[in-house]
Design a protein around this motif. Sequence first.
Motif, PDB file in Angstrom:
ATOM      1  N   THR A  36      25.087  -0.517 -30.668  1.00  0.00           N
ATOM      2  CA  THR A  36      23.845  -0.781 -29.944  1.00  0.00           C
ATOM      3  C   THR A  36      24.006  -0.745 -28.431  1.00  0.00           C
ATOM      4  OG1 THR A  36      24.389  -3.095 -30.236  1.00  0.00           O
ATOM      5  CG2 THR A  36      22.777  -2.150 -31.752  1.00  0.00           C
ATOM      6  N   LEU A  38      23.785   0.695 -24.930  1.00  0.00           N
ATOM      7  CA  LEU A  38      22.874   1.734 -24.438  1.00  0.00           C
ATOM      8  C   LEU A  38      23.530   2.469 -23.276  1.00  0.00           C
ATOM      9  CD1 LEU A  38      19.608  -0.338 -24.484  1.00  0.00           C
ATOM     10  CD2 LEU A  38      20.282   1.447 -26.091  1.00  0.00           C
ATOM     11  N   PHE A  67      17.707   5.736 -21.640  1.00  0.00           N
ATOM     12  CA  PHE A  67      18.769   5.080 -22.392  1.00  0.00           C
ATOM     13  C   PHE A  67      18.716   5.453 -23.866  1.00  0.00           C
ATOM     14  CE2 PHE A  67      18.917   2.274 -18.724  1.00  0.00           C
ATOM     15  CZ  PHE A  67      20.276   2.059 -18.619  1.00  0.00           C
ATOM     16  N   ARG A 100      25.003  -0.015 -20.656  1.00  0.00           N
ATOM     17  CA  ARG A 100      24.406  -1.344 -20.749  1.00  0.00           C
ATOM     18  C   ARG A 100      24.825  -1.943 -22.077  1.00  0.00           C
ATOM     19  NH1 ARG A 100      18.152  -1.973 -19.509  1.00  0.00           N
ATOM     20  NH2 ARG A 100      18.748  -1.327 -17.433  1.00  0.00           N
ATOM     21  N   LEU A 113      17.709 -24.248 -25.090  1.00  0.00           N
ATOM     22  CA  LEU A 113      17.221 -23.164 -24.244  1.00  0.00           C
ATOM     23  C   LEU A 113      16.173 -22.356 -24.997  1.00  0.00           C
ATOM     24  CD1 LEU A 113      17.637 -21.400 -21.622  1.00  0.00           C
ATOM     25  CD2 LEU A 113      19.154 -20.018 -23.018  1.00  0.00           C
ATOM     26  N   PHE A 125       0.962 -17.657 -23.515  1.00  0.00           N
ATOM     27  CA  PHE A 125       0.055 -16.858 -24.342  1.00  0.00           C
ATOM     28  C   PHE A 125      -0.795 -17.690 -25.275  1.00  0.00           C
ATOM     29  CE2 PHE A 125       3.738 -14.148 -23.448  1.00  0.00           C
ATOM     30  CZ  PHE A 125       3.109 -13.167 -22.719  1.00  0.00           C
TER      31      PHE A 125
ATOM     32  N   ARG B 336      14.794  13.307 -26.050  1.00  0.00           N
ATOM     33  CA  ARG B 336      13.887  12.191 -25.844  1.00  0.00           C
ATOM     34  C   ARG B 336      13.003  12.464 -24.652  1.00  0.00           C
ATOM     35  NH1 ARG B 336      15.651   6.169 -26.560  1.00  0.00           N
ATOM     36  NH2 ARG B 336      15.399   6.168 -28.806  1.00  0.00           N
ATOM     37  N   ARG B 339      11.238   8.587 -19.676  1.00  0.00           N
ATOM     38  CA  ARG B 339      10.553   7.311 -19.515  1.00  0.00           C
ATOM     39  C   ARG B 339      10.347   7.130 -18.036  1.00  0.00           C
ATOM     40  NH1 ARG B 339      14.163   4.551 -21.684  1.00  0.00           N
ATOM     41  NH2 ARG B 339      13.467   4.723 -23.823  1.00  0.00           N
ATOM     42  N   GLN B 371      11.116  -1.518 -28.296  1.00  0.00           N
ATOM     43  CA  GLN B 371      12.342  -1.155 -27.609  1.00  0.00           C
ATOM     44  C   GLN B 371      12.338  -1.677 -26.177  1.00  0.00           C
ATOM     45  OE1 GLN B 371      13.029   2.970 -26.899  1.00  0.00           O
ATOM     46  NE2 GLN B 371      15.223   2.752 -27.167  1.00  0.00           N
ATOM     47  N   LEU B 375      15.028  -4.021 -24.398  1.00  0.00           N
ATOM     48  CA  LEU B 375      15.680  -3.601 -23.163  1.00  0.00           C
ATOM     49  C   LEU B 375      15.544  -4.654 -22.091  1.00  0.00           C
ATOM     50  CD1 LEU B 375      14.734   0.152 -22.818  1.00  0.00           C
ATOM     51  CD2 LEU B 375      16.999  -0.838 -23.130  1.00  0.00           C
ATOM     52  N   ARG B 378      17.648  -7.537 -22.523  1.00  0.00           N
ATOM     53  CA  ARG B 378      19.052  -7.344 -22.186  1.00  0.00           C
ATOM     54  C   ARG B 378      19.281  -7.253 -20.699  1.00  0.00           C
ATOM     55  NH1 ARG B 378      19.991  -2.639 -26.492  1.00  0.00           N
ATOM     56  NH2 ARG B 378      19.633  -3.916 -28.307  1.00  0.00           N
ATOM     57  N   ALA B 391      13.230 -21.807 -18.321  1.00  0.00           N
ATOM     58  CA  ALA B 391      14.666 -21.972 -18.423  1.00  0.00           C
ATOM     59  C   ALA B 391      15.249 -22.446 -17.110  1.00  0.00           C
ATOM     60  CB  ALA B 391      15.330 -20.655 -18.788  1.00  0.00           C
TER      61      ALA B 391
END
Lengths: 127, 391
Positions: A36, A38, A67, A100, A113, A125, B336, B339, B371, B375, B378, B391
Amino acid sequence: MHDEPDSELELTTALVPLFVIAKGRALPADHEYEHTTLVTAQEGTEAASRTLTPEARAVMDLIADGFLSVAEISGYTRLPLGIVRILLAQMAEDGLLYVRNPAPRAERVDRELLTAVLDGLKTRFGA
Amino acid sequence: MSQDALIWCLVAIAVIAIAAVVALTLRNSALGAKKREAEAALAQRLRYTEGELGRMQAELQRVRDEQDGVIGEAEQAAEESTKAVLKGAARFLQSLAAEQTALLDEVQRKYGGHSVLSDLMDVNHANAQMARKAQGIAVMCGAPLGRRNQPASVYDVVRSAQSQIRNFHRVEIMQPSGIALKASAVAPVALAVAELLDNAASFSQAEAPIEVTFQRVQKNLCIIIDDAGVSMSDEDRQAATALLSGDEVPRLSQLGTQPKFGFPVVGLIARQYGFKVDVTGVSRYGGVRAVVLLPEELWTMEETPPPASEVPVSSIRRVEGREQAGARTMHGLPKRGARKSPIASVPSDGSASGGQAAGPRRAGGGLGAFQRGTLTGRDLDAPTPEGSEGA
């Protein structure tokens, strides 16, 4: 002697074996280039990518515009995951990639958290 | 009185002298005749003996020739039967190696994501070298080479050759654009180049590079292999040229206990498939430059179609609107879409949704949003609306 009706052996396997595609490099460490992870191409690497092998160029073409995960690259190029990882490691070394890494595993995040985040989302929301 | 006596004396002496002269002359001529007779006899004898000697020599030559012929025949027969035996064995090895390559291919794909892949690749490398030896022996014995029925780029053919030598990482190949070898030339050229690369690797220092470049000279394509080893002596050059022309085929029994059949194999296949190989040049590193000269019948300037196995995978996850023209890479792989707009997790102000969702990616929007979400999650640096609070 060559006119004997010998049946010729037909070779159907890939012409270029994987170890040549990988240029004899070892697999990167397990935590690097996971399924996974990227990756995308750095800007302005078109010139450099012209000297790449056809396989590496295929990867560059795939990731040129955004990506893509390592697993997806492997699927599109039909190259085994390990070979893709080796190619990516080489390309990263040459400065052609942005990498990444996936988020670290969830257990590292403490429950409080997460609850706080959930609460935040709810207030924003209205769940 | 005394004068008379003197005269008579003189007369007597003259007579005696004349008689002596006559007698001597007669004797001389008799001796001469005898000598001639003896000489003639001797000459005849000599002629006879010479004739006899010539006959004997001819006989000896005939016997010798016969013997040589018999030995030659015996050697030929031995050679043929050795070849026949070896040919059988080599073909067996050839097909086993091919089978093993196919198996390894499969296993490597199966365990492509596993760390065992490294070891599998090592096994494959060893197998490729064995396959080359088996091919070489088969060629020496007059068996056909393995055949490929797909054309391939000359770059891939040289990479295939590269895979068949031990220190393959020393080989550096320049990439030519769009030169393909016809299917029939793929296997023989790969084997010939492999033997030349092996030769270059064995006669140069352990880590010295071996460079492969390509050049079009009139209607021929040259594959040029430069090594950084020692150059050959004139004698070696002549011997190599003779072997590489395919005119001189050494017997199997002449190959020695550590058989060097690289050049003979190259010569045989070059002759059989109609290309030329030359090793008399000097490389840019001062070593040997080997040139494989392929006539136009063996290559084309076409792009090779991607191998059949590389079917586009778009069918797996086809999304409507994705399949536009130009959404393919040069290798026929689906590409792809770009983007373009920045990633935003929440369409708060609506600006992003306008430009982005209306495009061809609309149908995949659900997936895309998912997605984007991942992203953003991350990307720790990405500005998020909630970033500052909570937080």
